[in-house]
Design an enzyme around this catalytic site. Structure first.
Site, PDB file in Angstrom:
ATOM      1  N   ASP A  64      32.560  25.761  39.244  1.00  0.00           N
ATOM      2  CA  ASP A  64      33.156  25.527  38.538  1.00  0.00           C
ATOM      3  C   ASP A  64      32.539  23.877  39.306  1.00  0.00           C
ATOM      4  OD1 ASP A  64      35.304  23.569  37.922  1.00  0.00           O
ATOM      5  OD2 ASP A  64      36.809  24.533  39.036  1.00  0.00           O
ATOM      6  N   HIS A  65      32.230  23.080  38.240  1.00  0.00           N
ATOM      7  CA  HIS A  65      31.661  21.954  38.209  1.00  0.00           C
ATOM      8  C   HIS A  65      32.539  19.958  38.255  1.00  0.00           C
ATOM      9  CE1 HIS A  65      28.580  18.523  38.415  1.00  0.00           C
ATOM     10  NE2 HIS A  65      27.867  19.148  37.084  1.00  0.00           N
ATOM     11  N   ARG A  66      33.950  20.721  38.347  1.00  0.00           N
ATOM     12  CA  ARG A  66      35.674  19.739  38.587  1.00  0.00           C
ATOM     13  C   ARG A  66      34.152  20.672  40.653  1.00  0.00           C
ATOM     14  NH1 ARG A  66      40.297  22.007  36.495  1.00  0.00           N
ATOM     15  NH2 ARG A  66      39.417  24.183  37.362  1.00  0.00           N
ATOM     16  N   VAL A  67      34.751  21.027  40.855  1.00  0.00           N
ATOM     17  CA  VAL A  67      34.663  21.227  42.995  1.00  0.00           C
ATOM     18  C   VAL A  67      33.074  21.425  43.079  1.00  0.00           C
ATOM     19  CG1 VAL A  67      35.269  22.787  44.411  1.00  0.00           C
ATOM     20  CG2 VAL A  67      36.806  23.071  42.245  1.00  0.00           C
ATOM     21  N   PRO A  69      35.022  23.305  33.130  1.00  0.00           N
ATOM     22  CA  PRO A  69      33.435  23.142  33.646  1.00  0.00           C
ATOM     23  C   PRO A  69      32.501  24.015  33.655  1.00  0.00           C
ATOM     24  CG  PRO A  69      34.702  21.254  34.068  1.00  0.00           C
ATOM     25  CD  PRO A  69      35.455  22.458  34.332  1.00  0.00           C
TER      26      PRO A  69
END
Lengths: 430, 471
Positions: free
Chosen positions: A400-403, A219
């Site tokens: 990376d919006h997960r991180v 994402p």
């Protein structure tokens, strides 16, 4: 004794033979280059693992080969005998389209495509053909292991298992599932005018695969910022001559590299990787920065190692060498691995903001556009001491919006901007 | 009158039609088989494959007896009792035909005797001896076959001008017989009549006999014909025929010369035409090509969703075993199977002296299409079995894919080639390589060894012929 294709590193399990430097009967020494393999983003020499006499060469130029495949067989080389050196300077690598011919070798099962010069369908018994047809499997995609490449029942089963594994683990690296989910029917464009066709090079395929995979699995968020580089460019102007005398080109990219390290140190989440298997974030205490290089064949990202331990002069010098090696496609596999963050500077070409795609498994990438002067009131700041309007450099940071979260994204671009805007002259002086 | 309701109607009871009917019945369908003749079996059984093979077998004895004297066993000159020969042949045909009828009965297939005509896409009218009957079906399979082609110029309405149908009835043994057309029918029947004592002249418009067979295989047949026929004339065109008393006067052009000759009988064997006229196809959506063959896809479906077609009626190789294979696929299609008629290896056999058989890719086809191949030949002169049978004339050849040694085609000339070819068909269907064939033990001494030795010769290690190793 057989010499096989060694492990080539992450994501790389195959390549195309572009040159062969030995012939049958040649003496080879340990570490002597046997063949060159076009792989991932580079042409890599494959060295011999021991001394000996070449008794048989198992590959030919244009072959697609995989890890573990036999390259040459070595007979007992009389030790002590001076090995005959073959072409010390490797010839310029020839670009060969990675079309698998009737050669029955391939990378992942998903890459295989049977092609027969005679135009006949893949060899398989009627039973196997019927089973494949009932299951809706195209036998051209199944690699046959029997004599003459005949597809056995076991081969079809293995292929079905492979398809199943793809279905249950859609993130399998090397799979082509990130390309269009279903290949669209070919359109005959020549109906509307003349067309030219060109096979997609293996490099292009690799780029396509990596980009599609990253885009499909990460994402992305892109954070824009304008960085005032007015005083930085004055610094550069002041020292560029001195650097040149010492044999290095002082470019804006060198400054950016240095500033990025400063921002990364402040926000280590951008110098990390997400391990999807173990659900761990891996923070790296080293700073290896990838720099996107535009080559004739396409995008290649060599990695400048330990940027934090280098001064601006060393960075400039190493960057120049690396970029040159990359453009001439002399860059080795090792130079392409281990990156922690990537910079893509398109400022030299033009354009302002863009949204770069993250170089997986990194967490972020910085895209730099062409700087331009803007009226002071636009940004609400003061006109510089010189009275000129400030020179602003547009940047876009994709992460990376997960991180990392949006607040850190904004903090990072600010940290980077401040590092650029307050670049210390003592770091430029040699 | 209420139409008869059925799942499937099959029109034509040849080796395509009766197999389709049986196959569908075996799968639990209600089937009606419509045949205009009283006996089942079609052309193959009554006027083709079977009677011609019976006659070839019987007349072969005449030659065998003759040649036996050279081996020290002397027979007196054979005499031919034509009535007895004909009766024997007919008995074989009857027996086989009864077998087909019995097969239908046991499977519960209803046989309707009479000509079938399509009223519309789902109705077939059958003109039976008891009057018209209408069949309302879910699916129809057309298997009406083909008939000998008779060009208008030769159609004199004179029974002395025969097609294969009349020639197989053995009216008499003509003193002088002209055969027009050197395909497999002309060559086989020429062999029969020459053995019975006719002076046979064979003319062929093309530059070779047995079109489709490789020249290095058909040359053995040519050699036999040149010895046992009065003449074999290639590149010859018959321009005119006319009745002249008890003879047929024939004008032809041969070798730049115009000839006029008289014959007791003429056999016209210039090909076969489909039987699709007078079938009422115009009342359906079925389309035919310019030669009258029904257009079908690989699932044997016609352009009418209710109707499928198989066998000679759809053209292609007009062979019984092709029709049989198509019959099975058509029934699969109706029953929802996935089979298609694609990449099916259809062997061809010519029952001449000697026999010629081939399957898959031929050498001449490969040359024509520019397909790169390797060919390995084994001449029968090196076969112990061929020599001990006193029939050394023959050859076994393999057509191979260069990089993989895959067997793409097999060609055989020699006695029993028709039975030997099946191993070749299996090899091609299985995607076997020459090495597979070379590694498979073949019994000694048999003619089947020639296949193995042809494969061995490819690798340069045939036992019985010396071939230098591949470079």
């Amino acid at each position: 004794m057989d010499i096989r294709i060694p492990n080539l590193g992450e994501g790389a399990d195959s390549g195309t033979v572009v040159s062969i430097y030995v012939k049958e009967g040649d003496h080879v020494a340990k570490d002597q280059t046997l063949i060159e393999l076009e792989n991932e983003k580079a042409v890599a020499p494959i060295p011999s693992t021991r001394d000996g006499v070449v008794s048989k060469i198992h590959v030919k130029v244009g072959d697609k080969v995989t890890v573990g495949q036999i390259i040459v067989s070595l007979g007992a080389g009389a030790s002590g005998q001076a090995p005959k050196l073959v072409s010390a300077a490797p010839a310029a690598p020839v670009s060969v389209p990675a079309q698998s011919q009737a050669s029955l070798v391939s990378a992942a099962p998903g890459d295989y495509q049977y092609v027969s010069k005679s135009g006949f369908p893949p060899p398989a018994s009627p039973t196997v053909r019927k089973m494949a047809s009932d299951l809706g499997i195209d036998l051209h995609r199944v690699k046959g292991t029997e004599s003459g490449g005949r597809v056995s029942l076991a081969d079809v089963k293995a292929y079905v298992q492979y398809l199943q594994s793809l279905a249950s683990h859609p993130k399998t690296p090397g799979g082509t599932s990130y390309m269009a989910p279903k290949i669209a029917e070919s359109v005959d464009f020549s109906r509307w005018g003349p067309v030219r066709k060109k096979a997609v090079s293996s490099l292009r395929q690799k780029i396509a695969q990596k980009m599609a995979e990253s885009w499909a699995t990460i994402p992305h968020v892109t954070q824009f910022e304008d960085v005032n580089i007015t005083s930085l460019m004055e610094l550069r102007k002041k020292y560029v001559g001195a650097y040149e005398k010492k044999g290095a080109k002082l470019t804006l990219t060198s400054f950016i590299l240095k500033a990025v390290v400063a921002a990364l140190k402040k926000y280590p989440g951008f110098n990390a990787s997400l391990d999807e298997n173990t659900q761990e974030i891996v923070y790296k205490d080293y700073y290896h920065l990838g720099v996107a290089v535009d080559t004739e064949q396409g995008l290649i990202v060599p990695v400048l190692k330990d940027v934090d331990k280098k001064n601006l002069f060393e960075i400039s010098k190493d960057l120049e060498t690396l970029a040159e090696k990359t453009r001439s496609r002399k860059v080795g596999i090792e130079d392409l691995k281990g990156g922690t963050f990537t910079i893509s500077n398109l400022g030299g070409i033009g354009g302002t903001y863009f949204t770069p795609i993250i170089n997986k498994p990194e967490v972020a990438i910085l895209g730099v556009g062409k700087g331009r002067h803007v009226a002071w009131d636009v940004i609400g700041g003061a006109v510089g001491a010189t009275g000129r309007s400030p020179l602003l450099m547009p940047i876009g940071l994709s992460y990376d919006h997960r991180v990392v979260d949006g607040a850190d994204g904004a903090r990072f671009v600010r940290a980077f901007a401040e590092a650029i805007e307050n670049f210390s002259e003592k770091d430029v002086k040699q | 009158m209420n139409p008869i309701q059925t799942d499937i109607v099959v029109v034509g009871a040849g080796p395509g039609g009766y197999v389709a009917a049986f196959c569908a019945a075996d799968k639990g369908k209600k089937v009606i088989l419509v045949e205009q003749e009283k006996k089942l079996g079609g052309v193959c059984l009554h006027r083709g494959c079977i009677p011609s093979k019976a006659l070839l077998y019987a007349t072969k004895m005449i030659h065998e007896a003759e040649s036996s004297s050279a081996r020290g066993i002397q027979f007196s000159k054979p005499t031919v009792q034509l009535d007895k020969l004909r009766a024997w042949k007919d008995a074989i045909v009857d027996k086989l035909s009864q077998g087909v009828s019995g097969g239908g009965q046991r499977r519960g297939v209803t046989v309707l005797t009479g000509r079938g005509l399509f009223e519309d896409s789902q109705t077939l009218r059958v003109e039976t001896p008891e009057g018209q009957k209408f069949i309302r079906y879910q699916k129809a399979i057309i298997a009406v076959g083909s008939k000998p082609a008779m060009p208008k110029a030769f159609d004199l309405g004179n029974p002395r001008v025969m097609t294969s149908t009349e020639a197989l009835e053995l009216q008499d043994i003509p003193k002088n017989l002209l055969i027009v057309g050197g395909g497999y029918i002309g060559m086989e029947l020429g062999t029969v009549y020459a053995a019975l004592g006719s002076k046979v002249v064979l003319v062929e418009a093309l530059d070779s006999i047995l079109a489709g067979a490789d020249a290095d295989l058909s040359r053995y047949v040519m050699k036999y014909a040149e010895k046992n026929f009065s003449a074999v004339r290639l590149n010859t065109k018959v321009s005119k025929m006319s009745t002249s008393g008890k003879e047929i006067k024939v004008n032809m052009e041969f070798d730049g010369k115009k000839l006029e000759e008289s014959y007791d009988r003429v056999l016209v064997s210039v090909g076969r035409a489909s039987n699709t006229e007078d079938l009422g196809l115009k009342n359906t959506k079925v389309t035919v090509d310019e030669k009258g063959f029904i257009k079908v896809n690989t699932r044997l479906e016609t352009s009418d969703p209710w109707i499928l077609a198989i066998g000679d009626a759809v053209g292609g190789l007009m062979l019984a075993h092709k029709a049989t294979k198509e019959a099975r696929i058509a029934v699969e299609t109706i029953c929802g199977g996935s089979d298609v008629f694609e990449n099916v290896v259809i062997p061809a056999v010519v029952f001449t002296e000697p026999e010629v058989a081939w399957c898959g890719l031929t050498e001449s086809e490969a040359r024509q299409k520019g397909i790169e191949i390797k060919v390995s030949r084994f001449p029968w002169g090196a076969s112990g079995r061929a020599l001990s049978t006193d029939r050394a004339e023959g050859m076994t050849k393999l057509i191979l894919e260069p990089e993989t040694d895959r067997i793409l085609g097999v060609g055989i000339a020699g006695i029993g080639a028709g039975d030997l070819i099946s191993e070749g068909v299996l090899a091609v269907e299985m995607g076997a390589t020459a090495m597979d064939l070379a590694q498979t033990v073949h019994p000694h001494p048999t003619l089947s060894e020639t296949l193995m030795e042809a494969a061995e010769a490819f690798y340069g290690h045939s036992t019985h012929i010396y071939a230098p190793k591949k470079p």
